[in-house]
Design a protein around this motif. Sequence first.
Motif, PDB file in Angstrom:
ATOM      1  N   ALA A  93       0.830  -1.203   0.000  1.00  0.00           N
ATOM      2  CA  ALA A  93       0.000   0.000   0.000  1.00  0.00           C
ATOM      3  C   ALA A  93       0.866   1.256   0.000  1.00  0.00           C
ATOM      4  CB  ALA A  93      -0.931  -0.006   1.215  1.00  0.00           C
ATOM      5  N   VAL A  94       1.894   1.270   0.826  1.00  0.00           N
ATOM      6  CA  VAL A  94       2.773   2.437   0.903  1.00  0.00           C
ATOM      7  C   VAL A  94       3.598   2.572  -0.375  1.00  0.00           C
ATOM      8  CG1 VAL A  94       4.731   3.427   2.157  1.00  0.00           C
ATOM      9  CG2 VAL A  94       2.823   2.419   3.418  1.00  0.00           C
ATOM     10  N   GLU A  95       4.081   1.466  -0.893  1.00  0.00           N
ATOM     11  CA  GLU A  95       4.882   1.508  -2.121  1.00  0.00           C
ATOM     12  C   GLU A  95       4.084   2.101  -3.280  1.00  0.00           C
ATOM     13  OE1 GLU A  95       6.777  -1.693  -5.249  1.00  0.00           O
ATOM     14  OE2 GLU A  95       7.019  -2.110  -3.108  1.00  0.00           O
ATOM     15  N   HIS A  96       2.789   1.794  -3.329  1.00  0.00           N
ATOM     16  CA  HIS A  96       1.937   2.312  -4.404  1.00  0.00           C
ATOM     17  C   HIS A  96       1.412   3.716  -4.106  1.00  0.00           C
ATOM     18  CE1 HIS A  96       1.862  -1.150  -7.041  1.00  0.00           C
ATOM     19  NE2 HIS A  96       1.559  -1.955  -6.049  1.00  0.00           N
ATOM     20  N   GLY A  97       1.787   4.298  -2.971  1.00  0.00           N
ATOM     21  CA  GLY A  97       1.406   5.677  -2.685  1.00  0.00           C
ATOM     22  C   GLY A  97      -0.014   5.845  -2.207  1.00  0.00           C
ATOM     23  N   LEU A  98      -0.590   4.798  -1.590  1.00  0.00           N
ATOM     24  CA  LEU A  98      -1.961   4.891  -1.108  1.00  0.00           C
ATOM     25  C   LEU A  98      -2.068   5.726   0.160  1.00  0.00           C
ATOM     26  CD1 LEU A  98      -2.105   2.502  -3.096  1.00  0.00           C
ATOM     27  CD2 LEU A  98      -3.716   1.409  -1.556  1.00  0.00           C
ATOM     28  N   HIS A  99      -0.934   6.041   0.754  1.00  0.00           N
ATOM     29  CA  HIS A  99      -0.935   6.814   2.002  1.00  0.00           C
ATOM     30  C   HIS A  99      -0.831   8.299   1.651  1.00  0.00           C
ATOM     31  CE1 HIS A  99       3.134   6.464   0.788  1.00  0.00           C
ATOM     32  NE2 HIS A  99       3.663   6.979   1.875  1.00  0.00           N
ATOM     33  N   ALA A 100       0.182   8.981   2.118  1.00  0.00           N
ATOM     34  CA  ALA A 100       0.264  10.435   1.971  1.00  0.00           C
ATOM     35  C   ALA A 100       1.034  10.885   0.741  1.00  0.00           C
ATOM     36  CB  ALA A 100       0.918  11.033   3.228  1.00  0.00           C
ATOM     37  N   ALA A 101       1.399   9.986  -0.139  1.00  0.00           N
ATOM     38  CA  ALA A 101       2.237  10.334  -1.281  1.00  0.00           C
ATOM     39  C   ALA A 101       1.709  11.494  -2.128  1.00  0.00           C
ATOM     40  CB  ALA A 101       2.462   9.103  -2.157  1.00  0.00           C
ATOM     41  N   PRO A 102       0.381  11.612  -2.372  1.00  0.00           N
ATOM     42  CA  PRO A 102      -0.086  12.709  -3.236  1.00  0.00           C
ATOM     43  C   PRO A 102       0.280  14.101  -2.743  1.00  0.00           C
ATOM     44  CG  PRO A 102      -1.818  11.083  -2.941  1.00  0.00           C
ATOM     45  CD  PRO A 102      -0.719  10.718  -1.996  1.00  0.00           C
ATOM     46  N   TRP A 103       0.434  14.260  -1.428  1.00  0.00           N
ATOM     47  CA  TRP A 103       0.779  15.579  -0.901  1.00  0.00           C
ATOM     48  C   TRP A 103       2.162  16.026  -1.356  1.00  0.00           C
ATOM     49  CZ3 TRP A 103      -3.330  17.888   0.769  1.00  0.00           C
ATOM     50  CH2 TRP A 103      -4.356  17.168   1.403  1.00  0.00           C
ATOM     51  N   ALA A 104       3.016  15.074  -1.716  1.00  0.00           N
ATOM     52  CA  ALA A 104       4.370  15.414  -2.156  1.00  0.00           C
ATOM     53  C   ALA A 104       4.470  15.543  -3.673  1.00  0.00           C
ATOM     54  CB  ALA A 104       5.357  14.347  -1.672  1.00  0.00           C
ATOM     55  N   GLU A 105       3.436  15.115  -4.395  1.00  0.00           N
ATOM     56  CA  GLU A 105       3.526  15.092  -5.854  1.00  0.00           C
ATOM     57  C   GLU A 105       3.139  16.430  -6.481  1.00  0.00           C
ATOM     58  OE1 GLU A 105       1.250  11.792  -7.249  1.00  0.00           O
ATOM     59  OE2 GLU A 105       2.425  10.318  -6.137  1.00  0.00           O
ATOM     60  N   GLY A 106       2.025  17.001  -6.054  1.00  0.00           N
ATOM     61  CA  GLY A 106       1.608  18.281  -6.596  1.00  0.00           C
ATOM     62  C   GLY A 106       1.072  18.221  -8.010  1.00  0.00           C
ATOM     63  N   ARG A 107       0.939  17.044  -8.590  1.00  0.00           N
ATOM     64  CA  ARG A 107       0.461  16.906  -9.960  1.00  0.00           C
ATOM     65  C   ARG A 107      -1.059  16.925  -9.993  1.00  0.00           C
ATOM     66  NH1 ARG A 107       2.288  12.134 -14.237  1.00  0.00           N
ATOM     67  NH2 ARG A 107       1.160  12.980 -16.053  1.00  0.00           N
ATOM     68  N   GLU A 108      -1.624  17.534 -11.008  1.00  0.00           N
ATOM     69  CA  GLU A 108      -3.078  17.544 -11.137  1.00  0.00           C
ATOM     70  C   GLU A 108      -3.610  16.114 -11.183  1.00  0.00           C
ATOM     71  OE1 GLU A 108      -6.578  19.032 -14.248  1.00  0.00           O
ATOM     72  OE2 GLU A 108      -4.471  19.488 -14.639  1.00  0.00           O
ATOM     73  N   GLY A 109      -4.611  15.846 -10.362  1.00  0.00           N
ATOM     74  CA  GLY A 109      -5.212  14.524 -10.323  1.00  0.00           C
ATOM     75  C   GLY A 109      -4.534  13.554  -9.380  1.00  0.00           C
ATOM     76  N   ALA A 110      -3.491  13.983  -8.656  1.00  0.00           N
ATOM     77  CA  ALA A 110      -2.751  13.051  -7.787  1.00  0.00           C
ATOM     78  C   ALA A 110      -3.654  12.460  -6.713  1.00  0.00           C
ATOM     79  CB  ALA A 110      -1.563  13.765  -7.140  1.00  0.00           C
ATOM     80  N   HIS A 111      -4.541  13.263  -6.144  1.00  0.00           N
ATOM     81  CA  HIS A 111      -5.426  12.756  -5.093  1.00  0.00           C
ATOM     82  C   HIS A 111      -6.510  11.852  -5.678  1.00  0.00           C
ATOM     83  CE1 HIS A 111      -3.809  15.234  -1.764  1.00  0.00           C
ATOM     84  NE2 HIS A 111      -3.488  16.059  -2.747  1.00  0.00           N
ATOM     85  N   VAL A 112      -6.893  12.082  -6.914  1.00  0.00           N
ATOM     86  CA  VAL A 112      -7.856  11.206  -7.579  1.00  0.00           C
ATOM     87  C   VAL A 112      -7.218   9.851  -7.864  1.00  0.00           C
ATOM     88  CG1 VAL A 112      -9.366  10.919  -9.585  1.00  0.00           C
ATOM     89  CG2 VAL A 112      -8.994  13.203  -8.605  1.00  0.00           C
TER      90      VAL A 112
END
Length: 543
Positions: A93-112
């Motif tokens: 789950a963590v490797e695939h970024g299901l946790h807090a990873a989107p907050w570090a990406e900043g890319r449009e749609g990251a949270h989706v």
Amino acid sequence: MPATHEVFNQATPLGDHNAADDPALLEGLRREGAGWAEADVREVGEAAGSERVRAWGESANAYPPVLRTHDRYGHRVDEVDFQPAYHVLMDQAVEHGLHAAPWAEGREGAHVARAAKFFLWSQAESGHGCPVSMTYAAVPALRHSPALAERYEPLLTARTYDFGLRAPLTKRGLIAGMSMTEKQGGSDVRANTTRAVPTSEGHYLLTGHKWFTSAPMSDVFLTLAQAPEGLTCFLVPRVLPDGGRNGLFIQRLKDKLGNRSNASAELEYEGAVAHLVGEPGRGVPTIIEMVNSTRLDCVIGSSSGMRAAVVHALNHAGSRSAFGKPLVQQPLMRNVLADLALESEAATALMTRLAGAVDRSVRGDEGEAAFRRLGVAVGKFWVTKRQPVHAAEALECLGGNGYVEESGMPRLFRDSPLNSIWEGSGNVAALDVLRAMSKSPESVEAFLAELNTAAGSDDHYDAALKRLGQELGDLDEIQYRARSVVELMALLLQASVLLRHAPTPVAEAFTASRLGGGWGHVFGTLPRGVDTGLILDRARPGN
């Protein structure tokens, strides 16, 4: 001994399938700005739909966590032992970024994209999603204290699962928990009595008892305590910088109905070192950032459970016969299956819409932020309420075979009430909708604007939209009527997404059944003329 009888007319095993072969999910992913993530989403779906990963989930629940308060020499350790499959699920789950990873990406749609992957992975096992979700939600709350965020956020967003009792800032990745609820208050956190005493060193010392602490093996906890200025939010590490244990003592693990792979505990603070998050006395507004994120995950988790239930029910009905026909060809069973699939698709469509609102509000869209405030609360109330009845009906589609553990349906059923209780049970969620409408008129405007985008496209919808206007204009005994009002808001919100984006037969089936006036909340009561074939085809993995 005579030969055993021939085994026939049993459903074939579900086997491996790609859980991302789900039109409602993929359409929402593209619609909400995350089409670029489809390859990653399909990769997660392939794993989540495999027998191998489902077996991990079964093992993690068959052998639930065990508390070790002391080691063999008598030293206090307060550690939780997990079946190894739990750690494998967490690692993936963590490797695939299901946790807090989107907050570090900043890319449009990251949270989706993250929502879609969380939706898929939770179909295999939902219990470990609790610490994953809390880690996701911790980041926006922690940003109320930039100095803390600077130190901890890179580790909370890192794609490394680093389990173990070590000082947080020495690890490669962190998991966050929540420690809010006290036995005398429950959802009324202002009744909390845990005390926070400031020290000359700049931190606080916490003393008190927490009735429900989610994931007590986490590295850090966001918690609420009474400081001299009032209820305040704090970050509490489990291990101090020098490697010594903080003053956190696990009293016992909860013996829960479901969610059994995940540990929930009663936690005692005895002079625990804590760091201020946000302003003193502003604990509730600070923690609201976390609550809004975890409430979205409640919607995602319940939508995920519904999807898993539909897949199991369709698999059974497609390969078992009764009264001379496959179950899936029996008219009444088709009605039930199509109704279950329709409920699942509506939940998925709403989930992706809400995730899109989160993504755009994070990037500064004020209109989407206003819609998110009300939309997430409405969705949390309704979708999580629908999952238990949905799970029960899907289980019944398997008959007696669904009542035995090997089918996987009892675990889905036991897990189904959790999301409605977590982060505010039904009454709290419904009243929060009223509170949001009262305190944030802009959220009402944004919500109604969203509904009006589908106005004029369906007679049932238009009549229900008019009815909502009348309900919102009548404030007499509004708290007493809160659930019925919020239910109507939720159904209209789901219908608006389907009318604009789903195939016409799907949208019309939803509005006719849910808004047409004759719906009795019992699955299998779709009106005549519904295109059950199209609805079921969309629901089958691979179609």
